[in-house]
Design an enzyme around this catalytic site. Structure first.
Site: not given
Length: 616
Positions: A2, A27, A76, A102-103, A485, A489, A492, A508, A611
């Site tokens: 947050c 955040r 968040w 936050n947390g 990567e 992306k 996301e 395989h 983030k």
């Protein structure tokens, strides 16, 4: 996770809080709220579910009475869904006390039961309101906000940053932190608190870093920091190296578009000051050369995109240092019994420096006797302060949730580290080292060429593929982490199925996924430095093309062998094989952004993501 801001000073706090929250919204953006102590000493609060714009509109239509003391929060969600009731701030002591957090408070259920037994009622589902009620109860006993804070935080378990203010004490904001970020901004006749410096960088670039288990009280005239027992502590001062304009869009359509355009600069800034007369010397590692010359193992710990940077770095570290390297996900590392010794170097990678899984892994590594080195992009962050050494990436603020410029900067820092350690150990031929340095210094210009020559075409390709439901990515050697990567992306940003594979794994199992029309990106190694791998990857392309796949190859300029096999070829400039990942990833960043935009999605704030992951 947050975003938090606190302010005391002579100016109207409401505007300062909202401006700070706008720079912290990356955040968390499930809900937002502010609380202000007005000129008459009354506490007013407003909070709304949704993005910050919802709160702004609400305050524009029905403003709070303004004052010069305030706290603000963008959330968040962890405990409780994103509703008005669960948004912060939370009130206690007959609504005279406001608290933001936050947390995660891990023992909140036990504490809540205790409070309910005393007749306390709750208006939300959050763990934060439990902390607010406890602080309110202690304040009612003592009338001292700082001592009430001190009594409560010692009982809280987990990771948290708490800020509080009380209408009895205008001009005072109190904060505490444990395993969660908090920094102080020092102004002239005013002071700030924030979950990171973006909260207040518009007003001051002078900052103080709060340590673990410390409490801070800010007033317009000063700052006082103590530990949880009440003993005064000295705090580390630093100067923020970027200004508020660096965290603004500056005319770009999105922060991500701006940050992709800054990838050349991010690499150049990470290199700057670390190459002298053709060799790498990292000033931050002064005094560590004796240890680095004697290491027998390197362990890289990170999460998500940073872990893929670590995977790329593994190739360079092993090649140039001749030390075995393992890359582990930080959230898996400490829940087994890893083999560590005083000759182990543990390298952590985190853009924010606050990634909770990585922070706890660093602490665990140190407790087991290993030396730790942090690669980080954020000054004053917790992970660097908990590490034995730090190499900053200097990529500048990265606001978009999906990392781009920080990724290439992290790889650059790992290459610098590999060249530094290789030199100290005498493991790299000086001629090879000079060639590597020359290649590295050329990377910013080559990334700029990719952006100039390929971006418009890649964006057009993305718009043509707007209805795509699944994309696969293949790569070999240093191209394999780039395939991972690229897939991340797309997950996301575009919310579609995407997977990255080592190209050799194709037969395989994964080849079963290939069906007519299936888009597959292939990172093609150079035929110049890795001819055998190049032939094998071209064979992979032929195999999947024969089964109807649509192949988009990322290949170096002049590679004609891929032309008959690929449907589309995206070109990158010539580079030594080790440096191709820094170029090959750029088209994948552009493509993911373009596909998300074609689908009408928010590329800066993807759903369910924030983030900085500051909770485990």
């Amino acid at each position: 996770m947050c975003g938090i801001i606190g302010y005391v000073g002579p100016r109207p706090s409401q505007d300062i809080l909202l401006a700070g929250l706008s720079r912290l919204e990356y955040r968390g953006y499930d809900s937002a709220g502010i609380a202000v102590i007005d000129g008459d000493g009354g506490l007013g609060m407003r909070k709304r579910a949704g993005k910050l714009a919802v709160l702004r509109d609400d305050l524009a239509s029905t403003p709070l009475a303004d004052g010069t003391t305030g706290i603000g929060h963008t959330r968040w969600a962890t405990h409780g869904g994103p509703t008005d009731a669960n948004a912060h701030p939370h009130l206690a002591d007959d609504d005279k006390l406001a608290v933001i957090h936050n947390g995660i408070i891990e023992n909140f259920a036990e504490l809540k039961s205790e409070l309910v037994g005393e007749g306390v009622t709750f208006r939300s589902e959050t763990d934060t309101e439990v902390a607010a009620a406890m602080i309110g109860r202690e304040y009612a006993r003592t009338g001292d906000l700082v001592s009430a804070f001190r009594a409560v935080v010692s009982r809280l378990e987990g990771a948290y940053t708490l800020l509080a203010m009380h209408e009895d004490h205008p001009g005072l904001v109190v904060g505490a932190r444990r395993n969660s970020p908090l920094v102080i901004g020092l102004g002239e006749g005013e002071n700030f608190l924030g979950s990171d410096v973006a909260a207040f960088v518009e007003h001051t670039r002078k900052a103080l870093a709060i340590g673990q288990d410390e409490i801070v009280a800010i007033t317009p005239g000063g700052v006082e920091v103590t530990d949880f027992s009440g003993a005064p502590v000295e705090v580390e001062a630093f100067e923020v190296t970027w200004d508020a304009s660096a965290a603004e869009k500056g005319g770009w359509s999105s922060f991500m578009a701006k940050e992709v355009s800054e990838e050349p600069e991010a690499v150049a800034n990470t290199i700057r000051g670390r190459i002298h007369e053709g060799r790498v010397e990292i000033p931050e590692l002064d005094g560590m050369d004796e240890f680095l010359a004697d290491i027998d193992r390197i362990l890289v710990i990170a999460c998500g995109t940073a872990a893929y940077a670590g995977m790329v770095g593994k190739y360079a570290l092993e090649t140039w240092t001749r030390v075995p390297v393992d890359v582990e996900l930080a959230h898996e590392f400490r829940y087994r019994d890893p083999v560590l010794s005083p000759r182990t170097l543990v390298v952590s990678i985190s853009q924010s420096g606050e990634t909770m899984d990585t922070l706890m892994a660093v602490k665990y590594a140190r407790s087991r006797g290993a030396k730790t080195l942090s690669i980080c992009n954020t000054q004053g962050a917790t992970i660097p302060r908990e590490s034995d050494a730090i190499v900053y990436t200097h990529a500048g603020p990265e606001v978009a949730v999906a990392s781009t410029k920080a990724f290439v900067a992290q790889i650059t820092a790992l290459y610098l580290l590999a060249l530094h350690v290789g030199r100290v150990r005498g493991a790299i031929d000086p001629v090879v080292a000079v060639e590597a340095v020359t290649e590295l210094e050329a990377v910013p210009g080559k990334i700029a060429r990719v952006l100039e020559t390929e971006q418009a075409r890649i964006e057009q390709l993305a718009h043509w593929m707007a209805d795509t439901r699944s994309v696969l990515f293949l790569g070999r050697n240093v191209g394999y982490p780039i395939a991972l990567e690229g897939a991340l992306k797309l997950k996301e940003l575009a919310y579609i199925h995407a997977e990255g594979f080592a190209a050799g794994e194709l037969k395989h199992g994964p080849i079963a996924l290939i069906e007519p029309g299936q888009p597959v990106f292939v990172v093609v190694p150079s035929p110049r430095g890795s001819g055998e791998m190049h032939k094998k990857v071209v064979s992979n392309i032929e195999e999947i093309r024969a089964r109807g796949a649509r192949v988009i190859a990322i290949a170096e300029e002049g590679d004609v062998a891929v032309l008959p096999a690929a449907d589309e070829v995206l070109r990158i400039p010539l580079a030594a094989p080790m440096f191709e990942p820094l170029l090959a990833v750029v088209p994948l960043h552009i493509f993911a952004m373009g596909l998300a935009e074609a689908k009408g999605l928010d590329v800066d704030q993807p759903r369910n993501l924030a983030k900085s992951v500051t909770v485990e």
